[in-house]
Write an enzyme that holds these catalytic residues in place. Structure first.
Site, mmCIF file in Angstrom:
data_model
loop_
_atom_site.group_PDB
_atom_site.id
_atom_site.type_symbol
_atom_site.label_atom_id
_atom_site.label_comp_id
_atom_site.label_asym_id
_atom_site.label_seq_id
_atom_site.Cartn_x
_atom_site.Cartn_y
_atom_site.Cartn_z
ATOM 1 N N ARG A 138 -4.732 29.260 28.057
ATOM 2 C CA ARG A 138 -4.276 27.969 28.563
ATOM 3 C C ARG A 138 -3.841 28.097 30.019
ATOM 4 O O ARG A 138 -4.149 27.239 30.848
ATOM 5 C CB ARG A 138 -3.114 27.491 27.708
ATOM 6 C CG ARG A 138 -2.602 26.111 28.019
ATOM 7 C CD ARG A 138 -1.435 25.850 27.072
ATOM 8 N NE ARG A 138 -0.907 24.522 27.150
ATOM 9 C CZ ARG A 138 -0.020 24.143 28.057
ATOM 10 N NH1 ARG A 138 0.403 24.989 28.966
ATOM 11 N NH2 ARG A 138 0.431 22.901 28.046
ATOM 12 N N TYR B 245 0.216 5.547 19.451
ATOM 13 C CA TYR B 245 0.134 6.098 20.816
ATOM 14 C C TYR B 245 -0.544 5.117 21.768
ATOM 15 O O TYR B 245 -0.137 4.970 22.918
ATOM 16 C CB TYR B 245 -0.639 7.418 20.811
ATOM 17 C CG TYR B 245 0.114 8.555 20.139
ATOM 18 C CD1 TYR B 245 1.047 9.302 20.845
ATOM 19 C CD2 TYR B 245 -0.098 8.855 18.796
ATOM 20 C CE1 TYR B 245 1.739 10.338 20.239
ATOM 21 C CE2 TYR B 245 0.594 9.890 18.175
ATOM 22 C CZ TYR B 245 1.515 10.620 18.896
ATOM 23 O OH TYR B 245 2.203 11.634 18.297
ATOM 24 N N ARG C 185 0.162 27.252 20.470
ATOM 25 C CA ARG C 185 1.117 27.894 21.379
ATOM 26 C C ARG C 185 1.928 29.055 20.820
ATOM 27 O O ARG C 185 2.547 29.784 21.583
ATOM 28 C CB ARG C 185 2.079 26.838 21.945
ATOM 29 C CG ARG C 185 1.400 25.957 22.965
ATOM 30 C CD ARG C 185 2.349 24.947 23.530
ATOM 31 N NE ARG C 185 2.742 23.991 22.504
ATOM 32 C CZ ARG C 185 3.484 22.932 22.734
ATOM 33 N NH1 ARG C 185 3.950 22.709 23.941
ATOM 34 N NH2 ARG C 185 3.789 22.102 21.764
ATOM 35 N N ASP D 224 -7.798 17.300 19.866
ATOM 36 C CA ASP D 224 -6.580 16.526 19.630
ATOM 37 C C ASP D 224 -6.938 15.149 19.094
ATOM 38 O O ASP D 224 -8.053 14.661 19.324
ATOM 39 C CB ASP D 224 -5.757 16.377 20.912
ATOM 40 C CG ASP D 224 -4.328 15.963 20.597
ATOM 41 O OD1 ASP D 224 -3.538 16.841 20.205
ATOM 42 O OD2 ASP D 224 -4.016 14.762 20.691
ATOM 43 N N ARG E 275 -2.026 23.312 12.982
ATOM 44 C CA ARG E 275 -1.742 23.817 14.335
ATOM 45 C C ARG E 275 -1.813 25.343 14.419
ATOM 46 O O ARG E 275 -1.134 25.952 15.253
ATOM 47 C CB ARG E 275 -0.361 23.336 14.822
ATOM 48 C CG ARG E 275 -0.251 21.832 15.003
ATOM 49 C CD ARG E 275 -0.886 21.404 16.312
ATOM 50 N NE ARG E 275 -0.805 19.966 16.496
ATOM 51 C CZ ARG E 275 0.027 19.364 17.325
ATOM 52 N NH1 ARG E 275 0.866 20.054 18.047
ATOM 53 N NH2 ARG E 275 0.013 18.056 17.435
HETATM 54 O O1 1CP Z 1 -4.646 24.183 15.350
HETATM 55 C C1 1CP Z 1 -4.866 22.990 15.098
HETATM 56 O O2 1CP Z 1 -4.278 22.355 14.219
HETATM 57 C C2 1CP Z 1 -5.994 22.288 15.830
HETATM 58 C C3 1CP Z 1 -5.706 21.452 16.929
HETATM 59 C C4 1CP Z 1 -4.787 20.242 16.915
HETATM 60 C C5 1CP Z 1 -4.585 19.222 15.961
HETATM 61 C C6 1CP Z 1 -5.146 19.139 14.561
HETATM 62 C C7 1CP Z 1 -4.010 19.900 18.036
HETATM 63 C C8 1CP Z 1 -3.912 20.696 19.258
HETATM 64 N N1 1CP Z 1 -3.439 18.672 17.815
HETATM 65 C C9 1CP Z 1 -3.741 18.241 16.560
HETATM 66 C C10 1CP Z 1 -3.355 16.988 15.909
HETATM 67 C C11 1CP Z 1 -2.361 16.094 16.553
HETATM 68 N N2 1CP Z 1 -2.167 15.824 17.882
HETATM 69 C C12 1CP Z 1 -1.489 15.267 15.822
HETATM 70 C C13 1CP Z 1 -1.466 15.157 14.324
HETATM 71 C C14 1CP Z 1 -0.791 16.298 13.669
HETATM 72 C C15 1CP Z 1 0.674 16.442 13.931
HETATM 73 O O3 1CP Z 1 1.423 15.517 13.611
HETATM 74 O O4 1CP Z 1 1.057 17.516 14.423
HETATM 75 C C16 1CP Z 1 -0.718 14.528 16.733
HETATM 76 C C17 1CP Z 1 0.381 13.520 16.427
HETATM 77 C C18 1CP Z 1 -1.147 14.888 18.050
HETATM 78 C C19 1CP Z 1 -0.682 14.324 19.336
HETATM 79 C C20 1CP Z 1 -0.164 15.351 20.260
HETATM 80 N N3 1CP Z 1 -0.930 16.363 20.783
HETATM 81 C C21 1CP Z 1 1.136 15.496 20.778
HETATM 82 C C22 1CP Z 1 2.290 14.543 20.547
HETATM 83 C C23 1CP Z 1 3.089 14.855 19.349
HETATM 84 C C24 1CP Z 1 4.245 13.882 19.218
HETATM 85 O O5 1CP Z 1 5.291 14.336 18.726
HETATM 86 O O6 1CP Z 1 4.127 12.686 19.554
HETATM 87 C C25 1CP Z 1 1.154 16.646 21.589
HETATM 88 C C26 1CP Z 1 2.313 17.220 22.337
HETATM 89 C C27 1CP Z 1 -0.162 17.190 21.554
HETATM 90 C C28 1CP Z 1 -0.644 18.389 22.304
HETATM 91 C C29 1CP Z 1 -1.324 19.447 21.529
HETATM 92 N N4 1CP Z 1 -2.348 19.242 20.617
HETATM 93 C C30 1CP Z 1 -2.792 20.454 20.155
HETATM 94 C C31 1CP Z 1 -2.016 21.480 20.809
HETATM 95 C C32 1CP Z 1 -2.216 22.959 20.621
HETATM 96 C C33 1CP Z 1 -1.102 20.832 21.662
HETATM 97 C C34 1CP Z 1 -0.114 21.500 22.583
HETATM 98 C C35 1CP Z 1 -0.788 21.637 23.874
HETATM 99 C C36 1CP Z 1 -0.186 22.653 24.773
HETATM 100 O O7 1CP Z 1 0.815 22.327 25.422
HETATM 101 O O8 1CP Z 1 -0.752 23.758 24.859
#
Ligand code: 1CP
Length: 356
Positions: A54, A165, A45, A91, A41
């Site tokens: 964003r 999910y 943010r 994502d 990540r």
């Molecule tokens: O920087 C990076 O790592 C690249 C982008 C990336 C990756 C690899 C994002 C952007 N998401 C992910 C993977 C991801 N997404 C996972 C696996 C890794 C982990 O466990 O963190 C999962 C479970 C998600 C699903 C997801 N995406 C959620 C739900 C999490 C949960 O607790 O259930 C959420 C809130 C997101 C949104 C998201 N994805 C990425 C970002 C930067 C964001 C936040 C978006 C925002 O509000 O700006």
């Protein structure tokens, strides 16, 4: 015969210049000192420049499907910190969308997918993999702009985590909707897993064709399953993805990240045959080093909260991880994604510490 564009491959992307890429070298089994570093990540943010973009573009998903914006966000942490790896900004939930579910993010709550597949039945959905095309354009744009020594990482969610999910229609604490379905109707659940595997294998092959040099499989919720279910829904699907990718795109390293699996780590490493393994912050690195084959590259496992806190706690934790993995190929990373409130200065300090 030279024709215009003869330096381009069949996908229209220019091959990257030959260079020493430390992260790629470690993924191929070399040890490097200092270890290469990137953070899960890292694009997101905690960075003011991400939050600005964003706000301008109106939401997270719009960014994922906008190749200019997504490439910019992928590059932001590289420009600021010079990480050894750039991870594609996207994502894991774009795969459910390609399989036909509606996806949106509720402010302050998280992802929503509709309809929820509480019975595992995909037949009412219309799959459309073409929605993923802009993401490959993002990869092509990033690799054109990336410093020669930086490795380009692609990723996807592992089938179990994605299924949690898809079944619940949202994130959940104990993943009980998917776990219940898997017990109640394993045949339907297997069909869902098979559909995710097929879509994910194609998706990762396209990422590789666009210029990704290694991929990570995020199995964030691998820790919620009982042992037999773990083998069936975590080990077997990841293994099938590894086999598929190895036969279709040989030579691209695959990192498995099975978060929260504790003592099941050696089984996962052996039976999925991933090229490298990411470990979360709850795992003792000394134990992991003892249990895993000495040639297997390990990635991790700093507590994201230690990075947020900074100070002596951070330097102590960094030292302990480096000492535990002093004799094997090691990639420095967090045990899970960087927290939104993390001060940017702590990230800079971490890099300075590692590269000192
Ligand atoms: O920087 C990076 O790592 C690249 C982008 C990336 C990756 C690899 C994002 C952007 N998401 C992910 C993977 C991801 N997404 C996972 C696996 C890794 C982990 O466990 O963190 C999962 C479970 C998600 C699903 C997801 N995406 C959620 C739900 C999490 C949960 O607790 O259930 C959420 C809130 C997101 C949104 C998201 N994805 C990425 C970002 C930067 C964001 C936040 C978006 C925002 O509000 O700006």
């Amino acid at each position: 015969m030279h024709s215009v564009g003869s330096d381009r491959d069949q996908n229209g992307s220019k091959p990257r210049p030959e260079a020493d890429r430390p992260l790629l070298a470690v993924l191929r089994g070399e040890r490097r000192d200092p270890p290469p570093i990137w953070l899960m990540r890292q694009a997101g943010r905690y960075l003011p420049e991400y939050r600005a973009l964003r706000a301008e573009k109106g939401g997270f998903l719009a960014l994922c499907y906008d190749p200019v914006a997504a490439a910019e966000i992928t590059l932001q942490p590289i420009r600021r910190f010079g990480f050894d790896g750039a991870i594609l900004f996207s994502d894991i939930l774009v795969i459910p969308q390609a399989l036909g579910q509606d996806l949106w993010f509720e402010t302050g709550e998280g992802p929503r997918l509709a309809p929820p597949l509480l019975d595992g039945d995909l037949s009412g959905l219309i799959a459309d993999a073409t929605i993923l095309t802009p993401i490959y354009e993002t990869v092509r744009r990033v690799v054109q702009a990336l410093p020669a020594e930086t490795t380009m990482l692609g990723f996807a969610g592992s089938p179990w985590t994605v299924a949690t999910y898809m079944v619940a229609g949202q994130g959940s604490k104990d993943h009980s909707a998917a776990r219940s379905l898997a017990y109640r109707d394993p045949v339907a659940f297997q069909r869902l897993i098979d559909a995710i595997i097929a879509a994910t294998a194609d998706y990762l092959c396209h990422q590789i064709d666009a210029g990704v040099e290694a991929v990570q499989l995020f199995d964030s919720w691998a820790g919620s399953l009982a042992p037999a279910e773990f083998r069936r829904w975590v080990v077997a699907p990841n293994r099938r993805l590894v086999e598929e990718l190895r036969s279709r795109r040989p030579g691209t390293p695959i990192i498995g990240f099975p978060k929260g699996i504790g003592e099941k780590l050696p089984i996962y490493a052996r039976e999925t045959a991933v090229d490298a393994i990411g470990i979360d912050e709850t795992m003792d690195p000394v134990w992991a080093d003892e249990m895993l084959p000495s040639t297997l590259p390990v990635q991790g496992n700093l507590d994201p909260l230690a990075l947020l806190a900074g100070g002596d706690g951070l330097s102590g934790a960094v030292g302990a991880i480096r000492a535990a993995f002093a004799k094997r190929p090691h990639i420095f990373n967090l045990g899970h994604g960087i927290l939104q409130q993390t001060p940017v200065s702590h990230v800079a300090q971490l890099l300075a510490m590692i590269r000192a």
